[in-house]
Every structure is written in structure tokens, then in C-alpha cells.
Design an enzyme around this catalytic site. Sequence first.
Site, PDB file in Angstrom:
ATOM      1  N   ARG A 179      40.413  33.019  36.779  1.00 15.96           N
ATOM      2  CA  ARG A 179      40.845  34.272  36.164  1.00 15.96           C
ATOM      3  C   ARG A 179      39.714  35.286  36.331  1.00 15.96           C
ATOM      4  NH1 ARG A 179      36.660  34.380  33.881  1.00 15.96           N
ATOM      5  NH2 ARG A 179      37.401  36.202  32.787  1.00 15.96           N
ATOM      6  N   GLY A 180      39.992  36.522  35.942  1.00 15.55           N
ATOM      7  CA  GLY A 180      39.037  37.587  36.192  1.00 15.55           C
ATOM      8  C   GLY A 180      39.514  38.348  37.408  1.00 15.55           C
ATOM      9  N   ALA A 181      39.654  39.677  37.260  1.00 12.55           N
ATOM     10  CA  ALA A 181      40.311  40.462  38.298  1.00 12.55           C
ATOM     11  C   ALA A 181      39.698  40.267  39.688  1.00 12.55           C
ATOM     12  CB  ALA A 181      40.331  41.945  37.892  1.00 12.55           C
ATOM     13  N   ARG A 192      50.179  37.249  38.883  1.00 12.47           N
ATOM     14  CA  ARG A 192      49.783  37.958  37.655  1.00 12.47           C
ATOM     15  C   ARG A 192      49.919  39.454  37.920  1.00 12.47           C
ATOM     16  NH1 ARG A 192      44.802  36.053  34.222  1.00 12.47           N
ATOM     17  NH2 ARG A 192      46.197  36.785  32.584  1.00 12.47           N
ATOM     18  N   GLN A 204      37.747  32.874  26.462  1.00 10.70           N
ATOM     19  CA  GLN A 204      36.866  33.071  27.619  1.00 10.70           C
ATOM     20  C   GLN A 204      35.426  33.331  27.193  1.00 10.70           C
ATOM     21  OE1 GLN A 204      39.810  34.584  27.149  1.00 10.70           O
ATOM     22  NE2 GLN A 204      40.921  34.928  29.052  1.00 10.70           N
ATOM     23  N   ASP A 222      40.478  45.061  34.376  1.00  8.12           N
ATOM     24  CA  ASP A 222      41.485  44.468  35.260  1.00  8.12           C
ATOM     25  C   ASP A 222      42.163  45.524  36.123  1.00  8.12           C
ATOM     26  OD1 ASP A 222      41.235  42.445  32.876  1.00  8.12           O
ATOM     27  OD2 ASP A 222      41.996  41.357  34.610  1.00  8.12           O
ATOM     28  N   ASN A 270      42.147  46.032  30.220  1.00  8.03           N
ATOM     29  CA  ASN A 270      41.257  44.869  30.196  1.00  8.03           C
ATOM     30  C   ASN A 270      41.828  43.888  29.177  1.00  8.03           C
ATOM     31  OD1 ASN A 270      38.825  43.536  31.146  1.00  8.03           O
ATOM     32  ND2 ASN A 270      37.908  43.967  29.154  1.00  8.03           N
ATOM     33  N   LYS A 271      41.180  42.745  29.052  1.00  5.75           N
ATOM     34  CA  LYS A 271      41.635  41.663  28.166  1.00  5.75           C
ATOM     35  C   LYS A 271      41.988  42.190  26.776  1.00  5.75           C
ATOM     36  CE  LYS A 271      42.224  38.350  28.963  1.00  5.75           C
ATOM     37  NZ  LYS A 271      43.617  37.915  29.289  1.00  5.75           N
TER      38      LYS A 271
END
Lengths: 338, 338
Positions: A51-53, A88, A187, A228, A238-239
Site C-alpha cells: 500500500r502507499g500511493a 484501488r 499503518q 494519495d 490522503n488516508k
Amino acid sequence: MSLPPLRPVLYDEATDEVRLLDQRRLPGEERWVALGSARDVAKAIADLVVRGAPAIGVAAGYGLAVEARRGAGPDRLRESARALVRSRPTAVNLAWAVLRVSGTFHLGPAAVLKEAHAIRDEDEAACRRIGELGAPLLPPRATVLTHCNAGALATAGYGTALGIVRAAFQSGNDLRVLAGETRPFLQGARLTAWELKRDGIPVTLISDGMAGWLMKKGEVSCVLVGADRIAKNGDVANKIGTYALAVLSAHHQVPFYVAAPLSTVDLATESGEDIPIEERDGEEVTLFAGQRIAPLGVPARYPAFDVTPAELVTAIVTERGVVRSPLCEGLSSLTAAT
Amino acid sequence: MSLPPLRPVLYDEATDEVRLLDQRRLPGEERWVALGSARDVAKAIADLVVRGAPAIGVAAGYGLAVEARRGAGPDRLRESARALVRSRPTAVNLAWAVLRVSGTFHLGPAAVLKEAHAIRDEDEAACRRIGELGAPLLPPRATVLTHCNAGALATAGYGTALGIVRAAFQSGNDLRVLAGETRPFLQGARLTAWELKRDGIPVTLISDGMAGWLMKKGEVSCVLVGADRIAKNGDVANKIGTYALAVLSAHHQVPFYVAAPLSTVDLATESGEDIPIEERDGEEVTLFAGQRIAPLGVPARYPAFDVTPAELVTAIVTERGVVRSPLCEGLSSLTAAT
């Protein structure tokens, strides 16, 4: 003792497999998975193995390289590209990387892999440059609050927000990091704490609800997060939880910084209103570290991201410079220089 | 099907034991523990077998009744009183209940138990009155965001914030509750969700970091929380994370209501600055049900409460009336009427 740099997404040219450090199992276990098709990579992205853009962009590029090198024809490659993009919806780096690699399909497998490697190498270089450019934003002995994981694990390596932390720490800033644990996937507790501890950078864990109170007590120098997707006007997806930190930062006059490579900036998205926000399964909230924490039959919401309006962002740090308000103009001039 | 009212703290006169519904084990298991000394009750309070400001006051009163009825002399009773007060520092109801019951020590065991029963009965009555007075604050079809558990489980019965929810629901308000899960102890996910589901009141779980974003999306009608101590000036100590919700509410012009009996108002505390904030062990953040979620050696902060300044509170609902800004004056006139 210095460990080798942390790179969570690798390509094994001997076997033509994508190797991913399984981020669902950290910090308890460092297990790598090997994937031999784009479909498996897409599933790993959807399941949060990676995960993570920027990292999912790199993984998607390699997913196409696997297909090309294993002899997939144009139809199969295009289908693989679509499956990867669908895995995603919020992070734009995924579509960006797939589009970029797709442009090499007609050049043959070697060119496809070369392009995927280039995306990885450029991302890590961008992170290191973001680190250099952002480090001076942190005051001496800074207490940096971060959210989720915008570290080596979220990128090709080194990290965006944590790239700045690393660069500042290496240049002698006696800083420490407050890692927001970032429910529901944790995370911050699992990944940020793990990779900072690995590098010897002081990190203290907090629950997400503590951030406002610690700001009020004067215990936070600045907030530093990744992104993101950044819209043309500077709105930042973002998250989930990032938006609340931005409002709290503004209330307490704490600087709120976003670190992201230009691959995260999406000029085709006018504003945050246009960014698709992924809604994930509520079970990911009602199950905590594998255990059910809420009564059976109680539903949960899980918007996986939120959007922070540009006016709450003090600055965005990219590999090409630090953009301050008005973000819209700064982003336009940076990207125009491409 | 209507279940009997939920009362988490009982006194068993046949055995002279305090019976507590073990809130650490909910929602998975409904287990009661029986305690035969004030020391055991103090330990149960410190260990969160029972929590919630009014509930720990009731439990402490019964802890003294156990001692008196089992023949403890004045010295032992006074030592028990001190141990109970020391068990948790922030909620003022604990010291208030102990002081009140201590005033009956010279009258003999029957009087001590009678006073402890009175505290329980008055608390439940106060909750029901808070419910009646507060219910009209909720708009029709309200979406009420709450934090932690200010329900039947946190009181003698019925609840403060959830008492208002219950009263409004019973009077026909087609409301629903968003329960913030409230890390690290997960009172929202485990307790609020459980007791609302038990009563058939619609409840949806969210992670603490989602609250701001849902306010921004217009999905929250009001925030409604309990309190552990209210200072003379109207500052409110409550579960960590409450302060952030208050700032977010103000930013989004969402009403922020506090529900508490007058036993939670501490006129001897001038302002929130003077409220002691309990710091609990960081292991309660890094461990969940024995499972480690952060790497070994990474420390965590755990301020268990925070203080919301009076100016961020729209109104405080007590059993004697609804106090609006300026809270200081309203609280003074209500308590002067005692």
C-alpha cells in the site's frame, strides 16, 4: 550497524516475479510474497499486501512487466492494465504508472521492464530529493506528528514524509516522531514505527484521538503526511484521519506539510470534490488485529481516504520544490516545467 | 422483546460483595465478578473492570459498604476510602462518592450501605432526568456522534449521553448513533455498540479518525459525550479524543453537547488547568488483548483524558437543567440551588 535501504517492491528477473514485503504481517513477521501475474499483483494491491500511493504504482508497473516478459499479447496486456487500475481507486500513481508502462507495450518485453524499473528508480530518487528539500522545514529538535505510513514502505524506498524525517535526522536534527497509529489498518503502529525503529529514529506511538490534545499542550512542532492524490487546486486526498489533523493543525497554528512526488499530482482532477474516495469493507473496522471488537451485527463505516482542502495545507514538498499557498499556482508552475 | 435495564454495579446483600459486569470482556463475554473488599474494588477500578465516572463512584461507595458490613473499624474504613480515591485521579465522582459515604461511617454499617444505595439510585434517576431534558436538543432523525461510553455501563444505569439517546429514541426520534471506537480501550466499539444494540437503537461504528471527515460531509447532526470532571468555569475533562471532537465540531458548526450529573461538577476545581490527567501505561496502546500491534521497544503515550475548554461546549445537560454559554454562570446557579 547500518541496515540496507528498505525497498518493499522488487522485480526478480530470474523468475519473472514481483516480490512484495507483505505489509499485512509487519511488524510481527518479515515475509515476502512472490507474484507471477498481473492479476495476482492487482489482488495484492486490493488486499493491502502493498500500500502507499507511490509503492502501488511501482508494483503495478512490475505487474505489467511480468506479463510482458512471460509472453502476454497486446489484449492480455491491456486487460492486465485495466485490472491493475481497478484494484484501488483513490491513489492516482497507480493509473499514472500503468499508463506510462502501457506506452511501451509495442516496444517489447525488455522495454516494458525497463520502464517499470525507471518508475521505481525515479520514485526513490524523488523521495530522496523531497527529503533534501523538506528537511529545512523542520525546526531543530522537532516533534513531527505523522499519520499512516508515508515511508520507505509506501514508496520505492526512502519515503516521502518519512523521507523528510530521514534527511533531517541524518543532517543532525535531534528530532522525534509521533506516529499516529492510524486505525483501522494501523499503518502508523505497525509500519511507521517499524521502519523508523529499524533506522534508529526515535518514534513514539499515539492513538489517533490524542493528536489534538498533544497539539493543545504544545507537544507537536508540525504535522507531516503523504498523499494519495493531489488535485489541480491543491486539495489533498490522503488516508482517513488526515483531514481532522489538518483542521486541528490550523486551530493550533501548527504547520501542516504534505510530501509527495509529482506523480501524485493529478492535473486532470480539478478539485478534491472530483477525487473518488474508496469505501472499504466495515469488517476491517470491526475486526481489530484479527479479533472481533464490536458486537456481531453492528455495522461500521470505512471511507479509506479523506480530502484536505488546499487552504489547510501550509506547503507541499515535491521533488521539484516546495509549493506554498496559493498551492494552485505553485503546482501549475512546477508541473509546467516538466 | 424488552430486556431488563442494564445496571453494571450491584451490591449483593446476601454475601456482602460488590458485583461488577466485567467491562474488559465485553462484548465477547458477559461475565460478572464478585469482590469482597474495598481493596479489590479499588483494583477493579484501576484495571477498568468498571469505568465511567458515575459508575466508579457507585462502585467505590459499595466498596466501603462491603468493609463496613464485614466489620471494619474506623481506621480500616478510612484507609479503604483513601485507596479507593487513589485508584483513578481524573473522575471527580469517585472522590465525591467516597466523601459522601465516609460521612456515614459513625452511623454504622446499615447507614453506610444505605448511603451507597442512595448514590446508586440518585445516579440512575439523574440519568433519566438528563435524558428527558436533553432529548429535545436532538433534531428529528438525528445522527448523533458519541465518543467512549457514556451509557448505562458508565453509570448506575441508563447513561448520561446515551441516556439522552435512549430518551429521544423512546420518544420517537428516528435517530442513529455513530459510535467512535475510542482507542485504545475501545469503549465505543465494545461497550457503546453493545448496549445500544441490546436496546435496539441503530448504531454504526467508526474509527476515531473518521469523525472530522464525516462532519465535513454533513453526516453528523451533533456530538454528545459524557464527562469525568467539569471545572467551575465549565471546562470539561473527558476521555482522550473528546477535545479533538470539540475543535472539529466548532470548525464545522456542529453542536457539541456534554451530559453529566451534578456529581461530576467540581466547584473546587477552578478550571481545566487544575484537573489531574491520568497517564496510563503505554503498553495499553501497543498491546491489544495480549496481541502486540507495534514493534517491541517502541514506546507509546497514553494520556487517558483531555480537557475541552468551556468555549467549545454548546451546552451541558445536567439533571437540574441545560446550561448554555457562559457555562460558568449557569453551573454556579444550578449548584447554588442545592
